[in-house]
Scaffold this motif. Structure first.
Motif, PDB file in Angstrom:
ATOM      1  N   LYS A  66      39.741  38.451  39.346  1.00 26.66           N
ATOM      2  CA  LYS A  66      38.559  38.185  40.183  1.00 26.66           C
ATOM      3  C   LYS A  66      38.758  37.840  41.532  1.00 26.66           C
ATOM      4  N   ASN A  83      37.305  46.434  46.478  1.00 31.97           N
ATOM      5  CA  ASN A  83      35.787  45.889  46.245  1.00 31.97           C
ATOM      6  C   ASN A  83      34.918  47.488  45.767  1.00 31.97           C
ATOM      7  N   GLN A  87      36.977  39.582  31.364  1.00 29.61           N
ATOM      8  CA  GLN A  87      35.880  39.143  32.007  1.00 29.61           C
ATOM      9  C   GLN A  87      35.588  37.632  31.555  1.00 29.61           C
ATOM     10  N   ARG A  94      36.760  41.646  37.192  1.00 29.30           N
ATOM     11  CA  ARG A  94      35.527  42.229  37.877  1.00 29.30           C
ATOM     12  C   ARG A  94      35.813  43.726  37.463  1.00 29.30           C
TER      13      ARG A  94
END
Length: 326
Positions: A132, A137, A207, A213
Motif C-alpha cells: 500500500k 504507480n 488487499q 494495491r
C-alpha cells in the motif's frame, strides 16, 4: 474484482474439459469401472494451493474417485515446472501445471502429455501487486525493480513480459525472483521484492488484510483470456495406465461440472488446501474453466512463447495434447 464474479462459477467447469477431452480413447468414454482392470488404484496428483484445481478436492470429497475404484492423494506443489521432475521420477502420477512450463519442457524434448484443460484467465485473476505504501504507480516504474513470480520461465514471467512491453520495457529492465505464492505477501512487506505476480486467493487476501494495491492486470490486451493451466502426465505413464487415466478423467469431469454450476462448491473446498478463510473465498475473482481441450485455443500460448523467445522454433501443440479438438 466483482465484475468477474460470474466467471468464478465457471472456474471448475474447466476441469470437466479435461475429463472429456483428455484421454481421447475409448477408455475415456467408457462407464465407471469401479476399480476393475485399473492399472493403478492409488495415484498421487500434484496441485497448487490456488483455485484452479478445486475439482480435484471436490471429486475426493464427493466420492467420485472412490466410485471409480481410485484413491487419489493430492500433493501440494509450487509450480508446473517444479512438478516435472516429480512426474518423471514417479513421485506424482498426474500434476496440475501451467501451459508455458509444459510447452517449454516439450520443446526441449521432454516426453510429456497434456491430458486435460484446467483453467483460463479472466480480468483481475493474475495481477501485479505492490504494498500500500509502494512508490510504484505504473508498470513503467518497474524499471530496475524486482518482480516476484512463483516460478521462472513460466506463465507468470511470460505475461509480465507482455505487460512490460506495453509500458515500453523488456524483461531485461526488471529482475525476476522466485517465491512461492503463499510467501509473496511477506516477501513484499519485508522488501524482498518491489512487485509480485499474484493470483487468487492471494490477490484478495493481501488487499483486504494488508492493503496491497494492483499495479496492473497481466491478463489484458495480448494476454486477455489466456489459457493458464492443465493436467500433465508423462508419455510413459499415459501409455501404461490408460484405464486409470480414464477413470481419473471421468471422476474429475463430474466434479468440474458440479462446481461449474455452483460457485459455493468451490468456496467450500478452498479451505482444505489453501489458507483462505470463508469470507475471502466468497469474494475472490475466478477465471473460467474450459470444457474441451482445444488445440487452436492453446496454440495461442505457444505462439506467444515464440514471440517472446521462450522457445526457439514453432511448437505444434497438437503433438502433446491427448484427445484435443480444433
Amino acid at each position: 474484482m466483482t465484475r468477474t464474479v460470474r466467471a468464478r462459477a465457471l472456474v471448475l467447469g474447466i476441469a470437466a474439459a479435461l475429463t472429456l477431452a483428455a484421454c481421447g480413447g475409448s477408455d475415456t468414454a467408457s462407464a465407471p469401472s469401479g476399480g476393475k482392470g485399473l492399472e493403478k488404484t492409488t495415484i498421487k496428483v500434484g496441485a497448487l494451493p490456488i483455485p484452479d484445481p478445486a475439482a480435484l478436492y471436490i471429486a475426493n470429497a464427493k466420492g467420485f474417485f472412490k466410485a471409480e475404484g481410485l484413491t487419489v492423494e493430492p500433493v501440494l506443489i509450487q509450480g508446473g515446472a517444479a512438478a516435472l521432475p516429480q512426474i518423471k521420477n514417479g513421485a506424482l502420477d498426474i500434476s496440475h501445471t501451467n501451459y508455458v512450463s509444459t510447452f517449454l519442457a516439450a520443446s526441449k524434448g521432454e516426453k510429456i502429455k497434456v491430458v486435460g484443460d484446467v483453467y483460463q484467465a479472466a480480468p483481475n485473476t493474475f495481477n501485479l501487486m505492490v504494498t500500500k505504501d509502494s512508490p510504484l504507480n505504473s508498470v513503467a516504474d518497474l524499471k530496475g525493480k524486482t518482480v516476484l513470480v512463483n516460478t521462472l520461465k513460466n506463465i507468470g514471467t511470460l505475461t509480465v513480459e507482455a505487460t512490460l512491453k506495453v509500458a515500453g520495457l523488456t524483461k531485461d529492465d526488471v529482475k525476476f525472483v522466485e517465491k512461492p505464492f503463499p510467501d509473496m505477501a511477506n516477501a513484499l512487506s519485508t522488501g524482498q521484492g518491489d512487485a509480485a505476480w499474484m493470483t487468487e486467493p492471494f490477490i484478495t487476501a493481501t488487499q483486504s488484510q494488508s492493503g496491497f494495491r494492483k499495479l496492473a492486470d497481466t491478463m489484458s490486451g495480448q494476454t486477455a483470456d489466456l489459457p493458464i493451466a492443465a493436467w500433465m502426465a508423462t508419455d510413459e505413464w499415459v501409455q501404461k495406465n490408460p484405464k486409470t487415466l480414464a477413470a481419473f478423467q471421468r471422476a474429475i469431469a463430474k466434479a468440474q461440472q458440479l462446481v461449474a454450476n455452483d460457485r459455493k462448491e468451490v468456496e467450500a473446498v478452498l479451505g482444505q488446501y489453501t489458507k483462505i478463510d470463508a469470507k475471502t473465498a466468497s469474494v475472490i475473482t475466478l477465471g473460467t474453466f474450459p470444457t474441451s481441450l482445444n488445440a487452436t485455443r492453446l496454440q495461442r500460448v505457444a505462439d506467444l512463447m515464440l514471440e517472446y523467445k521462450y522457445i526457439e522454433s514453432p511448437l505444434d501443440v497438437k503433438t502433446i495434447l491427448v484427445g484435443a479438438s480444433g
